[in-house]
Design an enzyme around this catalytic site. Sequence first.
Site, PDB file in Angstrom:
ATOM      1  N   CYS A  44      -2.534  -0.529  12.021  1.00  0.00           N
ATOM      2  CA  CYS A  44      -3.331   0.689  11.864  1.00  0.00           C
ATOM      3  C   CYS A  44      -3.494   1.384  13.219  1.00  0.00           C
ATOM      4  O   CYS A  44      -2.525   1.557  13.949  1.00  0.00           O
ATOM      5  CB  CYS A  44      -4.664   0.353  11.205  1.00  0.00           C
ATOM      6  SG  CYS A  44      -5.688   1.769  10.816  1.00  0.00           S
TER       7      CYS A  44
ATOM      8  N   ASP B 216      -0.582   3.694   0.741  1.00  0.00           N
ATOM      9  CA  ASP B 216      -1.510   3.841   1.867  1.00  0.00           C
ATOM     10  C   ASP B 216      -2.051   5.269   1.933  1.00  0.00           C
ATOM     11  O   ASP B 216      -1.282   6.229   1.977  1.00  0.00           O
ATOM     12  CB  ASP B 216      -0.757   3.501   3.159  1.00  0.00           C
ATOM     13  CG  ASP B 216      -1.673   3.151   4.316  1.00  0.00           C
ATOM     14  OD1 ASP B 216      -2.808   3.646   4.298  1.00  0.00           O
ATOM     15  OD2 ASP B 216      -1.255   2.407   5.211  1.00  0.00           O
TER      16      ASP B 216
ATOM     17  N   HIS C  39      -3.217   0.142   2.118  1.00  0.00           N
ATOM     18  CA  HIS C  39      -3.353  -0.066   3.568  1.00  0.00           C
ATOM     19  C   HIS C  39      -3.821  -1.493   3.900  1.00  0.00           C
ATOM     20  O   HIS C  39      -3.228  -2.162   4.733  1.00  0.00           O
ATOM     21  CB  HIS C  39      -4.363   0.958   4.094  1.00  0.00           C
ATOM     22  CG  HIS C  39      -4.496   0.970   5.575  1.00  0.00           C
ATOM     23  ND1 HIS C  39      -3.552   1.538   6.401  1.00  0.00           N
ATOM     24  CD2 HIS C  39      -5.462   0.482   6.397  1.00  0.00           C
ATOM     25  CE1 HIS C  39      -3.944   1.420   7.651  1.00  0.00           C
ATOM     26  NE2 HIS C  39      -5.098   0.779   7.676  1.00  0.00           N
TER      27      HIS C  39
END
Lengths: 376, 142
Positions: free
Chosen positions: A163, A316, A345
């Site tokens: 991320c 995501d 995600h």
Amino acid sequence: MTTQSTTARLRAFVNGQIELSRELLHAAQKGSMSPYHYVKPFLLRAADIGEPPLAPTPHKVVYTNGKMRLLRFEPAVRKHATPILFVYSLINRYYILDFLPGRSLIEFMVGQGFDVYAIDWGTPGSAERRMGWDDVLNVLVKNAVKWALRLSGAKDLTMYGYCMGGTMALAYAALHPQGLRNFVAQATPVDFHEGGVFAEWTKPNRFDVDALVDAYGNVPIELMETGFSSMAPVQRMTKWLEVCRRIDDPDFVTTFLGMEHWASDNVQFPGEIYRQYIKDCYQYNNFCTGRMKVAGQAVDLSTIQVPLLNIIADNDTIAPPKSSEVLNTIVRSTDKEIMRFPVGHIGLSTSSKGPKQIWPKVAGWIAKRSDPWTAT
Amino acid sequence: MAKKEPKLLTRVVKGLGHWLGPETPTGKAFVAAEKGMTKAFDRLGGSERYLNLAGGVLNRALRARAAYVEAQENWLHLFRLPTSTEMDDLREEVRDVKYQIEALSYQLEAVIEALEKSRALAQGGEAPRPPAPGNTATDRPS
């Protein structure tokens, strides 16, 4: 005998109610916005289970600097000389990578014989208010790399960013290629103008990040929570009904509560780095176009030449596939690959598909590009 | 072996889930309402007009707070009291000192390692541990 047992049951009931009220009062006093803190006491009792065993993999703290800690997860049997360093985001805590026993990415990699290190950014406070890219990349990540190499006895490592941690790790790799053997970017946004709702919300005309940082210093937890809940406000409440329906499935309830615990464990975002992150990434897309600067030095992703694995989650919404897949066209690596999985995600690190379908492929990719361990 | 009777709380929680589950009439109504609300929120979240309006309100609130903080600091200056900005400056200086100490300790280690190496070479003994990776002189960005 009967009177005694009735009295004992009554006492247990009253004690239980007092404890429950205390937990709810505590959550209210803390001003928690997440429903997790209010619903959890009921669900734990209804499902008759304990707290979710989060972050189960044994580790040692091998380096600290301020709130940041470098954790080492040593394998029982080491098979690879090249260690892995996980760089996690400044939003939320690192332990989503070490979620639950049997559902932990770190535990899996350790089980594959890798010497694993992970950066835990801790819970930033006022001392971290002025921390910027320069401090994070040129000091904290750099020292984490140095210590991981020193302790593992390796000359280079696999950097594994997740991320926003992936974005930071990519910037680091562009600035300091020494000591890097491979790079794994998991759910990492690169082209922020394809960044989904966050890109829309943070447009310069809509969001004055300078005013936010000047007003609060660090970004308050409540503001971060409001942002996340605005992404799916209805589902944020109704998902709890699914756990009610499956209350007699302890594994499901444990996983659900583990996830909610992590999601509600928000930390303040250090103000200065938030300002730089929003401007460099979401508002002006400097990161993707090579205009982002760290201590006067340009971050040029095209200088990255190490083997690259780009892991993308098809569903995501935080790092949409479009914002991540561009990475493979920017870097100069000749050995580069994209792996896509039909998860969200967070699912890349916590879903039941992880240990069966996702992580074996990732570990295989890294193992192929790592030196074998030869005990001296 | 007889199956243990579930607790009252367990039954209540499960009942609530079932009552609002997709297989009951109440649940069907709930799911329909949920879908409608999600659609409405999605439309709202994607509306330029709403986002500009919400952003404008948020920015005004943030600027007002920033102005209040500035005014507060001006008052504190008047009474020669330390402000939060000055405290931040101080913290930054402390952090810089900490980084310098850290860089110095690396440099010291490098010197010790070089000494050990030269001593080992002189004695013809085994080589010492490898030096710390990275350039010790550039540990702390200025």
